[in-house]
Write a protein that holds these residues in place. Structure first.
Motif, PDB file in Angstrom:
ATOM      1  N   PRO A   7       3.830   5.047   6.266  1.00 50.95           N
ATOM      2  CA  PRO A   7       4.096   6.373   5.389  1.00 50.95           C
ATOM      3  C   PRO A   7       3.053   6.157   4.149  1.00 50.95           C
ATOM      4  CG  PRO A   7       5.816   5.609   5.461  1.00 50.95           C
ATOM      5  CD  PRO A   7       5.107   4.202   5.900  1.00 50.95           C
ATOM      6  N   ARG A   8       2.465   7.264   4.044  1.00 51.19           N
ATOM      7  CA  ARG A   8       1.425   7.192   2.946  1.00 51.19           C
ATOM      8  C   ARG A   8       2.441   7.425   1.333  1.00 51.19           C
ATOM      9  NH1 ARG A   8      -4.330   9.026   3.144  1.00 51.19           N
ATOM     10  NH2 ARG A   8      -3.868  10.134   0.746  1.00 51.19           N
ATOM     11  N   SER A  38       3.650  10.591   0.743  1.00 48.76           N
ATOM     12  CA  SER A  38       4.759  11.135   1.686  1.00 48.76           C
ATOM     13  C   SER A  38       6.702  11.595   0.907  1.00 48.76           C
ATOM     14  CB  SER A  38       5.074  10.704   3.097  1.00 48.76           C
ATOM     15  OG  SER A  38       3.623  10.089   3.126  1.00 48.76           O
ATOM     16  N   GLN A  78      10.388   6.942   2.091  1.00 50.93           N
ATOM     17  CA  GLN A  78       9.653   6.398   3.298  1.00 50.93           C
ATOM     18  C   GLN A  78       9.132   4.763   2.828  1.00 50.93           C
ATOM     19  OE1 GLN A  78      11.657   7.228   6.171  1.00 50.93           O
ATOM     20  NE2 GLN A  78      12.322   8.190   4.792  1.00 50.93           N
ATOM     21  N   TYR A  79       7.887   5.212   2.377  1.00 49.38           N
ATOM     22  CA  TYR A  79       6.841   3.904   1.915  1.00 49.38           C
ATOM     23  C   TYR A  79       7.170   2.699   1.394  1.00 49.38           C
ATOM     24  CZ  TYR A  79       3.309   1.504  -0.442  1.00 49.38           C
ATOM     25  OH  TYR A  79       2.500   0.324  -1.190  1.00 49.38           O
TER      26      TYR A  79
END
Length: 237
Positions: free
Chosen positions: A121-122, A125, A131-132
């Motif tokens: 993910p970016r 995000s 999450q990254y």
């Protein structure tokens, strides 16, 4: 002798990343070796003294005999040429952010032994970058496990292990592997990485960037006495 590799490169070196549209239908391989020469022994198919061309291609049996028999050196060269990874002198990981291609380079072949593709993910995000970071941690773990399975790091013939990427990924992959080898008490892997590991910058995460890797001063110095490097010098000349 003439070698035709139409369709071979896309099938052998441009394997699609899982999930891409082209991954469902691999390109057919149409490699052909044309061998021409004068017939020295008469047979029912061609007359003696005539010129004849023999086509050697995949899935077509061929038998090659030598009057004096095959010695161990000749057999070893055949095995190095056609057994994937046999005689490899360089192991390489070409990395991107969530992608990795594991390769073995020998005097005759460049083999892609495995590919990884992990969705990342970016950084922006929500929520934040957690999450990254989780995705990248998963990616590094998968790289470690794939490396142990697909790169023969303990083989004394392997002179260099290259970590290549266009950005900072190569540094993090290398340091993560060193740390993980320490955690798992894999002393042989840790030693191999320290003695053979080289970090090289390339312009892209595509496997074709290995051309840049092999021309880098670090690799040329590491491989200056290998068969692979000697052949490369002759080809450049």
């Amino acid at each position: 002798m003439e070698y035709s590799s139409s369709g071979a490169q896309s099938a052998a070196t441009d394997q699609a990343v899982p999930g891409s549209p082209s991954s469902s239908a691999p390109s057919p391989t149409t490699v052909t070796l044309h061998i021409s020469g004068r017939v020295t022994s008469e047979n029912e198919h061609v007359r003696m003294g005539a010129f004849h061309t023999l086509d050697i291609e995949p899935n077509r049996d061929v038998r090659i005999e030598k009057i004096e028999g095959w010695d161990s050196i000749a057999l070893s060269r055949v095995q190095e040429s056609c057994v994937p990874g046999r005689g490899a002198e360089v192991g390489a990981i070409v990395c991107g952010e969530g992608t990795a291609a594991f390769c073995l380079l020998s005097q005759h072949l460049t083999i892609i032994t495995h590919r990884l593709s992990v969705p990342i993910p970016r950084k922006a995000s929500a929520p934040g970058t957690s999450q990254y970071e989780k995705a990248m941690t998963k990616f590094y773990t998968m790289v470690y496990d794939a490396f142990v399975r697909h790169i023969p790091f303990a083989n004394p013939n392997l002179r260099a292990i290259v970590f290549a990427s266009p950005g900072w990924i190569r540094d993090t992959v290398y340091s993560t592997m060193i740390n993980e080898a320490g955690k798992r008490n894999d002393k042989l892997l840790a030693k191999s990485l320290r003695e053979k590991g080289l970090k090289v910058h390339v312009s892209s995460a595509h496997v074709h960037s290995l051309v840049e890797v092999l021309k880098s001063p670090e690799i040329m110095a590491q491989l200056k006495e290998t068969k692979f490097a000697r052949e490369g010098i002759v080809l450049d000349k």
